[in-house]
Scaffold this motif. Sequence first.
Motif, mmCIF file in Angstrom:
data_model
loop_
_atom_site.group_PDB
_atom_site.id
_atom_site.type_symbol
_atom_site.label_atom_id
_atom_site.label_comp_id
_atom_site.label_asym_id
_atom_site.label_seq_id
_atom_site.Cartn_x
_atom_site.Cartn_y
_atom_site.Cartn_z
ATOM 1 N N ALA A 40 -18.120 -5.133 0.483
ATOM 2 C CA ALA A 40 -18.371 -5.303 -0.956
ATOM 3 C C ALA A 40 -18.126 -6.735 -1.438
ATOM 4 O O ALA A 40 -18.865 -7.243 -2.282
ATOM 5 N N PHE A 41 -17.057 -7.380 -0.904
ATOM 6 C CA PHE A 41 -16.666 -8.699 -1.421
ATOM 7 C C PHE A 41 -16.682 -9.808 -0.373
ATOM 8 O O PHE A 41 -16.442 -10.967 -0.700
ATOM 9 N N GLY A 42 -16.922 -9.440 0.884
ATOM 10 C CA GLY A 42 -16.960 -10.452 1.935
ATOM 11 C C GLY A 42 -15.601 -10.909 2.409
ATOM 12 O O GLY A 42 -15.487 -11.869 3.169
ATOM 13 N N VAL A 43 -14.543 -10.220 1.986
ATOM 14 C CA VAL A 43 -13.185 -10.615 2.364
ATOM 15 C C VAL A 43 -12.252 -9.409 2.254
ATOM 16 O O VAL A 43 -12.460 -8.535 1.413
ATOM 17 N N ALA A 44 -11.254 -9.366 3.124
ATOM 18 C CA ALA A 44 -10.215 -8.329 3.025
ATOM 19 C C ALA A 44 -9.080 -8.865 2.152
ATOM 20 O O ALA A 44 -8.758 -10.051 2.216
ATOM 21 N N TYR A 45 -8.488 -7.977 1.334
ATOM 22 C CA TYR A 45 -7.393 -8.438 0.475
ATOM 23 C C TYR A 45 -6.352 -7.336 0.300
ATOM 24 O O TYR A 45 -6.580 -6.174 0.637
ATOM 25 N N TRP A 46 -5.207 -7.732 -0.215
ATOM 26 C CA TRP A 46 -4.085 -6.811 -0.400
ATOM 27 C C TRP A 46 -4.216 -6.087 -1.735
ATOM 28 O O TRP A 46 -4.372 -6.725 -2.772
ATOM 29 N N HIS A 47 -4.101 -4.752 -1.701
ATOM 30 C CA HIS A 47 -4.170 -3.938 -2.918
ATOM 31 C C HIS A 47 -2.762 -3.661 -3.435
ATOM 32 O O HIS A 47 -1.847 -3.378 -2.660
ATOM 33 N N ARG A 48 -2.600 -3.706 -4.746
ATOM 34 C CA ARG A 48 -1.258 -3.506 -5.321
ATOM 35 C C ARG A 48 -0.787 -2.068 -5.152
ATOM 36 O O ARG A 48 0.408 -1.815 -4.986
ATOM 37 N N GLN A 49 -1.702 -1.075 -5.207
ATOM 38 C CA GLN A 49 -1.278 0.317 -5.051
ATOM 39 C C GLN A 49 -0.590 0.562 -3.720
ATOM 40 O O GLN A 49 0.338 1.359 -3.630
ATOM 41 N N HIS A 50 -1.034 -0.145 -2.698
ATOM 42 C CA HIS A 50 -0.435 0.032 -1.368
ATOM 43 C C HIS A 50 0.958 -0.582 -1.265
ATOM 44 O O HIS A 50 1.702 -0.270 -0.330
ATOM 45 N N GLN A 51 1.304 -1.472 -2.203
ATOM 46 C CA GLN A 51 2.586 -2.186 -2.112
ATOM 47 C C GLN A 51 3.718 -1.493 -2.874
ATOM 48 O O GLN A 51 4.852 -1.983 -2.888
ATOM 49 N N LEU A 52 3.451 -0.358 -3.500
ATOM 50 C CA LEU A 52 4.496 0.328 -4.266
ATOM 51 C C LEU A 52 5.618 0.801 -3.345
ATOM 52 O O LEU A 52 5.366 1.229 -2.212
ATOM 53 N N PRO A 53 6.880 0.744 -3.797
ATOM 54 C CA PRO A 53 8.012 1.187 -2.969
ATOM 55 C C PRO A 53 7.857 2.642 -2.536
ATOM 56 O O PRO A 53 7.561 3.514 -3.353
ATOM 57 N N GLY A 54 8.022 2.888 -1.238
ATOM 58 C CA GLY A 54 7.964 4.251 -0.723
ATOM 59 C C GLY A 54 6.573 4.759 -0.423
ATOM 60 O O GLY A 54 6.412 5.871 0.090
ATOM 61 N N VAL A 55 5.535 3.971 -0.735
ATOM 62 C CA VAL A 55 4.152 4.391 -0.475
ATOM 63 C C VAL A 55 3.748 3.932 0.921
ATOM 64 O O VAL A 55 3.731 2.733 1.210
ATOM 65 N N ASN A 56 3.407 4.880 1.782
ATOM 66 C CA ASN A 56 3.019 4.570 3.163
ATOM 67 C C ASN A 56 1.636 5.105 3.513
ATOM 68 O O ASN A 56 1.234 5.074 4.679
ATOM 69 N N TYR A 57 0.918 5.591 2.484
ATOM 70 C CA TYR A 57 -0.410 6.156 2.732
ATOM 71 C C TYR A 57 -1.394 5.654 1.681
ATOM 72 O O TYR A 57 -1.030 5.435 0.521
#
Length: 380
Positions: free
Chosen positions: A140-157
């Motif tokens: 979609a954007f031509g690049v991989a990036y870090w999503h904020r939802q994945h960085q929440l404490p305790g979130v591993n999925y």
Amino acid sequence: MKTRAYQVPRLSFFPEPLPDETIYSLVNRFHLRSGLLSSRSSLRLLFGTYEIAVGAEFPSILPQISQATKMTVNQLICEHTTIPYYQRFIGNQQYEHFLSSIARGDNVQAVAQLSMVANRIQPEIMLKSCPSCVAEDQVAFGVAYWHRQHQLPGVNYCTRHALVLNATQQLKSTLSSPIIDGSMKKADQGSKAFQYSVLADRCLEYAGPAFDKKRLYAVYYARLHELKLLTPRDQIRMKHFKQGILNYWGQTFSFKPFKQINPVLTQYRYPETLFHKPGANHHPVKHLVLIGFLFERWETFLSYYESGSKNLIKQVPINTQENQLEERKQLAIKLLRSGEKFRNIASKCGLSLSTVSCLAAKEQIAVRPSNRQISPEKRR
């Protein structure tokens, strides 16, 4: 860390923020575009120094990012940080003070205002990414990036793709991109760990105002009453309550950040502190673990909270000890504003020096340096 005043140079190649992208990821993409060999060189160009916590949970670099992107600090907070996840359980006045500190680049003051240090739950030190999201973003954007939802404490999925997140060590002064590989590990969607990830995601996505604390605790008590975890005098049957939470979440308490609130470990006093100090700011993890046990689903919790039924909302029992502590704190704040010395305030109000110091930071009261000198014979 409060960043010194620095005028960001005009950079025509600074990237536009992508949906749900973290501030760290945005800076990393700037580094990739810059052509500079080292992360430190990119950080120095952008911020005037490389000694800066780009991946901090409450970043001090938002004023500079605002200059570079032409987005307001508030827009960056709402769309590109995990701060809204915390806002749900914070009083409006305290949140306004917090935003003021963040806008100045003073994240030390911001953390003090939220009392996050006292909660003992440490921020994430790993960067997490979903392999399916990475593949989709590249298309979609031509690049991989870090999503904020994945960085929440305790979130591993990743709850959208039901995949286990890949984790990468976050290194100081070194920027990195998400792992790109084809391996995908399916999540056990029936596990409590996956359920927690869903709760945390829903909390971040919630578009309503911050929860009113009195109403929030009234809802907690109403549900405790339904589960027969209150005595006839509306006191919590704490032993049964703790065991219920432990049985429900099970092995989840063996892993961070849940380890820090394990009901079995007496030093953390969870969930007692959540109810003994309802007026305090408690980490969202503490609330979400409770919400999961009481309601299982975020939508069920919201239906209780938004219900106007008088039969549902019970009056929260008055905690006299908590009220007295709050009165002592209010007196301390009044004395701080009058210029009284810390030691005198601590003595008069029956509070520790660290508590008085935290109150001064939270209320943004300037601290007057002491003229008192230590005599040579008392020096160590």
